[in-house]
Design an enzyme around this catalytic site. Sequence first.
Site, short mmCIF file in Angstrom:
data_model
loop_
_atom_site.label_atom_id
_atom_site.label_comp_id
_atom_site.label_asym_id
_atom_site.label_seq_id
_atom_site.Cartn_x
_atom_site.Cartn_y
_atom_site.Cartn_z
N GLU A 187 -22.63 42.32 51.79
CA GLU A 187 -21.07 42.20 51.51
C GLU A 187 -20.99 42.00 49.37
O GLU A 187 -20.47 42.51 48.94
CB GLU A 187 -20.11 42.39 51.98
CG GLU A 187 -20.05 43.18 52.90
CD GLU A 187 -20.08 44.86 52.78
OE1 GLU A 187 -19.21 45.28 52.11
OE2 GLU A 187 -20.34 45.39 53.73
N HIS A 193 -23.72 49.54 47.27
CA HIS A 193 -24.17 49.68 48.85
C HIS A 193 -26.42 50.08 48.54
O HIS A 193 -27.15 49.72 49.41
CB HIS A 193 -23.94 49.78 50.04
CG HIS A 193 -23.08 49.03 51.00
ND1 HIS A 193 -23.53 47.73 51.03
CD2 HIS A 193 -21.50 48.84 51.09
CE1 HIS A 193 -22.58 46.28 51.70
NE2 HIS A 193 -21.59 47.54 51.89
N GLN A 196 -21.39 55.75 63.83
CA GLN A 196 -21.37 54.64 62.86
C GLN A 196 -22.05 53.29 63.74
O GLN A 196 -21.63 52.93 65.49
CB GLN A 196 -19.40 54.34 62.95
CG GLN A 196 -19.90 53.07 62.37
CD GLN A 196 -20.25 53.08 60.85
OE1 GLN A 196 -19.85 53.62 59.95
NE2 GLN A 196 -20.33 51.52 60.85
N CYS A 197 -22.82 53.43 63.21
CA CYS A 197 -24.20 52.55 63.22
C CYS A 197 -24.04 51.03 63.41
O CYS A 197 -24.40 49.80 64.32
CB CYS A 197 -25.32 52.54 63.80
SG CYS A 197 -25.77 54.72 64.37
N TYR A 222 -16.89 39.46 52.30
CA TYR A 222 -16.61 40.17 51.23
C TYR A 222 -16.93 39.30 49.88
O TYR A 222 -17.49 38.98 48.76
CB TYR A 222 -16.16 41.30 50.46
CG TYR A 222 -16.67 42.90 51.97
CD1 TYR A 222 -16.67 43.86 51.44
CD2 TYR A 222 -15.93 42.39 53.97
CE1 TYR A 222 -16.36 45.06 52.79
CE2 TYR A 222 -16.36 43.26 54.04
CZ TYR A 222 -16.85 44.71 54.10
OH TYR A 222 -17.40 45.82 54.22
N GLY A 253 -13.81 52.72 55.53
CA GLY A 253 -13.25 53.32 53.68
C GLY A 253 -14.34 54.15 53.67
O GLY A 253 -14.24 55.57 53.41
N GLY A 254 -15.87 53.23 54.25
CA GLY A 254 -16.82 54.89 53.78
C GLY A 254 -17.73 53.63 54.69
O GLY A 254 -17.57 52.74 54.97
N MET A 255 -19.15 54.18 54.49
CA MET A 255 -20.29 53.66 55.15
C MET A 255 -21.09 54.34 54.26
O MET A 255 -21.77 55.20 53.97
CB MET A 255 -20.34 54.17 56.85
CG MET A 255 -21.65 53.35 57.02
SD MET A 255 -21.57 51.57 57.38
CE MET A 255 -23.55 51.47 57.35
N GLU A 256 -22.44 52.99 54.23
CA GLU A 256 -23.43 53.54 53.51
C GLU A 256 -24.26 54.17 53.50
O GLU A 256 -25.53 54.31 52.56
CB GLU A 256 -23.92 51.76 53.01
CG GLU A 256 -24.32 51.17 53.83
CD GLU A 256 -23.15 50.10 54.01
OE1 GLU A 256 -23.37 48.91 54.49
OE2 GLU A 256 -22.11 50.90 53.33
N HIS A 289 -17.97 50.70 45.40
CA HIS A 289 -18.94 49.92 46.29
C HIS A 289 -19.55 50.67 47.63
O HIS A 289 -20.30 50.21 47.80
CB HIS A 289 -17.21 49.49 47.30
CG HIS A 289 -17.09 48.51 48.52
ND1 HIS A 289 -17.37 47.56 48.02
CD2 HIS A 289 -18.03 48.73 49.81
CE1 HIS A 289 -17.89 46.59 49.18
NE2 HIS A 289 -18.44 47.62 50.03
N GLU A 290 -19.61 52.24 47.92
CA GLU A 290 -20.36 52.59 48.28
C GLU A 290 -21.68 53.21 48.05
O GLU A 290 -22.76 52.39 48.27
CB GLU A 290 -19.52 53.79 49.73
CG GLU A 290 -18.34 53.70 50.35
CD GLU A 290 -18.97 52.49 51.70
OE1 GLU A 290 -20.05 52.29 51.66
OE2 GLU A 290 -17.95 51.91 51.60
N ASP A 330 -18.52 42.89 65.00
CA ASP A 330 -17.25 43.58 65.08
C ASP A 330 -16.52 42.39 64.85
O ASP A 330 -15.55 42.74 64.23
CB ASP A 330 -16.94 44.31 66.45
CG ASP A 330 -18.50 45.49 66.49
OD1 ASP A 330 -19.52 45.16 66.57
OD2 ASP A 330 -18.30 47.18 66.10
#
Length: 620
Positions: free
Chosen positions: A322, A303, A136-137, A388, A272-275, A299-300, A380
Amino acid sequence: MCRSMQRIDINSASNYESAVTKHSDIEVSIDFERNILSGTTTITLESREAQGVAELVLDTSLLEIHRVFVSDSPARWDLKPLVEPNGRPLHITLDNVYSLGETFTVDFQTKPNSTGLQWFKPGQTDDKKYPFMFSQCEPVHARSIFPCQDTPSIKTTFTIRISSVLPVVASGVPEHDLVFPLVNDISEAKIYTFQQTVPISNYLFSIASGNLVGAQITPRSYLYCAPGDLEACKAELQPDLEAIMASAEKLIYEYPWPWYNLVILPKSFHLGGMENPVFNFYSATVISGDRENISVVAHEFAHSYSGNLVTNASWEHFWLNEGWTVYIERHILRELRGEDERTFHSIVGWQDLLYGIESYGGDQSPSTRLVLDFEGQRPDDVMSKISYEKGYTFLCYLESILGQKEWLRFVPHYFKTFFCKSVDSSQFKSCLFDFYASDAEAISILERVDWEAWYHKPGAPPKPNFQCKLYDDCIQLTNRWTNLSTQSMYRPSPQDMRGWTVAQILVFLDTLIRSPNQIPLDYVKQLESVYGLAKSKNLEVISRYLRVALRANDRDAIEPTRKVLAETGRMKFVRPLFECLIAVDGKIASETFQELKDFYHPTCVRLIENVLHGKGLLQA
């Protein structure tokens, strides 16, 4: 007028103003025994300096650097001391001015505590059979996986080669079969190769390896997950996926990658998700059995355009990623489920914005501005849902004053103008004015916008005029519950929620949670006996029900809360549940965290540690 934007990314120590990464060749081996990646990255540059560059500076964090080469010759290098929060910059010295065609190769190794990687022993995975790792970058953790220019303003193509004993997905187009054979032997590693020909920012680099199986679910999409979950995941995601994609393409333009694949990660995934391009990562909580988490997928996928193609130049302009993504997501919801659905989610988003502003220090807090300031802070810790929803509200405002028809002409123009580029807030404004340059009425409208206030004033923007009966019904039911008493004529009934969507139930529960009128414990029990909320399979519902119960000091909710905290690492659920558990029994909350911290992602661990520190429940 809007104040000028700085083009410097304070969250990167790299000298990307002088030299730009154009291609990255990454070759690594996954070591599940030691929880490390080891290998090389080879970078091809383009100089931005007329006189050339004699030094390259790359971002690193928690990396071991072994050797550095310029082309095939050993180079002088120095890993500088740690400077929080940006890590340790790697300085590579050239004996000559950089010339086109030279490459920089760095031999490196990650550390087990890399903030960009999470490792699971077999017992921590969903099927308990094999280890698992994923990356997760976003926003600034690529530097903890490989040396790079870790800023969203730099975009690079990739060649990715991964050696692993388990199947691998990564953020590129695979050069191997898209369906993996069932895992039954992990004695021998295989090489998995991916090409990413669309330039992307380093925060979009991704990798996951574990006991994954795949299946094609649409003509241009594959789904990956643990073997035992495949049918449930297909049933959840397959029916709506092509319609989601077609809706976004109608608004903007054709999807630019050959595949849109979905990867369901283990339950500890903290988002929830990462694009990540080509292979989007999703939380297991999206699979709820009711197809009610369609907004997460919308949403994803959105992206794919906002963020992946057109990217915020630095994290101060996070709203451009976002806010646009939420706008596209809700356009998709309108196309698929009607105007009421879009309006309903917009009202929910507005309430989330107000709650976020309160949580991040109130109307005067700099953290509630649209254009952020990260000086001396980790992105972060500052990036939030405010970007958003405040970004979405701003775009809706522009749509309302220009007119929807005119605005929808601008949307694809924006994404074409900045295709494969990074953009800041002042460039967004310039693009808008340039597009309407020949339209005197539109220019007059845009000149009356208070750009300074929208970009830099903290707190809530002007409230949009959203009206929706679906939402009003939720509030009316909440009001009945918060006014419950022995004298009240109202008695809860299963008919109260007849025909409701999960989203409406969530609004009802969220409003109960935020209400200053706490409902008594006896009535909390009726949420279960009348509505059956505690039996829901949707974690969005059950987590909120538990928060209502804990807020009423229902100690019967402690064990179900601990059970949920052991089943998901998604921060959206973990943080508020810990906060509520602390209020009921701080000792149990602290013990629960100690039991589960190895299950959670490093970012989630740090977040909960901060919460416990603040309550005096964890030693610094």
